[in-house]
Write a protein that holds these residues in place. Structure first.
Motif, mmCIF file in Angstrom:
data_model
loop_
_atom_site.group_PDB
_atom_site.id
_atom_site.type_symbol
_atom_site.label_atom_id
_atom_site.label_comp_id
_atom_site.label_asym_id
_atom_site.label_seq_id
_atom_site.Cartn_x
_atom_site.Cartn_y
_atom_site.Cartn_z
ATOM 1 N N GLN A 21 12.834 3.779 -11.512
ATOM 2 C CA GLN A 21 12.111 2.506 -11.443
ATOM 3 C C GLN A 21 11.185 2.496 -10.231
ATOM 4 O OE1 GLN A 21 12.576 1.214 -14.617
ATOM 5 N NE2 GLN A 21 12.312 -0.675 -13.488
ATOM 6 N N PRO A 22 9.913 2.113 -10.405
ATOM 7 C CA PRO A 22 8.988 2.075 -9.265
ATOM 8 C C PRO A 22 9.427 1.069 -8.207
ATOM 9 C CG PRO A 22 7.843 1.622 -11.342
ATOM 10 C CD PRO A 22 9.308 1.701 -11.648
ATOM 11 N N LEU A 61 15.168 6.511 -3.139
ATOM 12 C CA LEU A 61 15.468 5.175 -3.643
ATOM 13 C C LEU A 61 15.025 5.042 -5.102
ATOM 14 C CD1 LEU A 61 16.489 2.302 -3.112
ATOM 15 C CD2 LEU A 61 14.214 1.768 -2.200
ATOM 16 N N ILE A 62 13.848 5.552 -5.419
ATOM 17 C CA ILE A 62 13.370 5.522 -6.806
ATOM 18 C C ILE A 62 14.340 6.296 -7.698
ATOM 19 C CG2 ILE A 62 11.545 6.317 -8.373
ATOM 20 C CD1 ILE A 62 9.529 5.733 -6.106
ATOM 21 N N GLU A 63 14.782 7.464 -7.225
ATOM 22 C CA GLU A 63 15.727 8.279 -7.996
ATOM 23 C C GLU A 63 17.019 7.513 -8.257
ATOM 24 O OE1 GLU A 63 16.355 12.036 -6.020
ATOM 25 O OE2 GLU A 63 14.222 12.549 -6.146
ATOM 26 N N THR A 113 0.830 -1.203 0.000
ATOM 27 C CA THR A 113 0.000 0.000 0.000
ATOM 28 C C THR A 113 0.865 1.254 0.000
ATOM 29 O OG1 THR A 113 -1.774 -1.149 1.169
ATOM 30 C CG2 THR A 113 -1.802 1.249 1.271
ATOM 31 N N ILE A 114 1.869 1.257 0.860
ATOM 32 C CA ILE A 114 2.773 2.406 0.945
ATOM 33 C C ILE A 114 3.532 2.583 -0.365
ATOM 34 C CG2 ILE A 114 4.860 3.264 2.075
ATOM 35 C CD1 ILE A 114 3.734 1.921 4.682
ATOM 36 N N ASN A 115 4.118 1.502 -0.886
ATOM 37 C CA ASN A 115 4.886 1.601 -2.125
ATOM 38 C C ASN A 115 4.022 2.037 -3.300
ATOM 39 O OD1 ASN A 115 7.168 0.870 -0.739
ATOM 40 N ND2 ASN A 115 7.383 -1.135 -1.687
ATOM 41 N N ASN A 116 2.803 1.537 -3.377
ATOM 42 C CA ASN A 116 1.905 1.935 -4.463
ATOM 43 C C ASN A 116 1.650 3.441 -4.418
ATOM 44 O OD1 ASN A 116 0.033 1.489 -6.676
ATOM 45 N ND2 ASN A 116 -1.555 1.890 -5.165
ATOM 46 N N THR A 117 1.391 3.955 -3.226
ATOM 47 C CA THR A 117 1.150 5.390 -3.076
ATOM 48 C C THR A 117 2.389 6.182 -3.470
ATOM 49 O OG1 THR A 117 -0.458 5.003 -1.320
ATOM 50 C CG2 THR A 117 0.532 7.200 -1.426
ATOM 51 N N ILE A 118 3.534 5.764 -2.998
ATOM 52 C CA ILE A 118 4.784 6.467 -3.299
ATOM 53 C C ILE A 118 5.076 6.447 -4.792
ATOM 54 C CG2 ILE A 118 7.291 6.319 -2.966
ATOM 55 C CD1 ILE A 118 6.588 5.516 -0.015
ATOM 56 N N ASN A 119 4.856 5.311 -5.430
ATOM 57 C CA ASN A 119 5.056 5.212 -6.875
ATOM 58 C C ASN A 119 4.125 6.169 -7.628
ATOM 59 O OD1 ASN A 119 7.027 3.196 -6.642
ATOM 60 N ND2 ASN A 119 5.552 1.550 -6.852
#
Length: 159
Positions: free
Chosen positions: A154-155, A147-149, A109-115
């Motif tokens: 990449q998501p 981390l994405i940067e 849930t957290i990762n989906n929102t952040i992506n």
């Protein structure tokens, strides 16, 4: 007989210590659970509030005028409230992690929102985060955005 009495005394002390430790564990869990439940209730009320704002043009206009962090348009106010809806779900998952809720579901849930919010992070930093999210939560999001940067955009994985 003295040795038997000494063993009985030791067993009594160990039992009392175990009772104290168990009581503390139950107290700590109950305290965390009550905090999570009250936080979830507040977030539910905010979700209703956000949906009401999004559905009423007069309320949107009022929110646009009252925005405390610079000038924004009506469209940006809508965007901000849509982000509140998404972030509140992630916030509940973040708070729930301290209670050992399903870790995979919380992380997903957290990762989906952040992506989803990654591409508009400058707007979110300026207009959304200052509206009441705790530092620990926003810091966690910032760390995951970094981390994405570092991964070239990449998501984050959906677990």
């Amino acid at each position: 007989m003295d040795a038997l009495q000494a063993l009985a005394d030791i067993a009594e002390i160990i039992g009392a210590g175990a009772t104290v430790v168990l009581t503390f564990i139950i107290f700590d869990y109950t305290k965390k659970r009550e905090l999570f439940e009250s936080t979830a209730q507040i977030q539910t009320e905010w979700q209703v509030h956000n949906q009401i704002i999004l559905s009423d043009t007069d309320l949107l206009a009022m929110e646009t005028e009252m925005h405390p962090f610079g000038q924004i348009t009506s469209a940006e106010t809508k965007r901000m409230y849509a982000y509140f809806l998404k972030l509140n779900l992630a916030f509940n998952s973040w708070v729930g992690q301290s209670l050992h809720v399903d870790e995979k579901l919380a992380t997903s849930t957290i990762n989906n929102t952040i992506n989803c919010l990654y591409s508009d992070r400058a707007f979110i930093r300026t207009h959304v985060f200052p509206r009441g999210y705790p530092h620990g939560f926003t810091q966690m999001i910032e760390e995951k955005w970094k981390l994405i940067e570092t991964q070239g955009g990449q998501p984050l994985p959906m677990i």
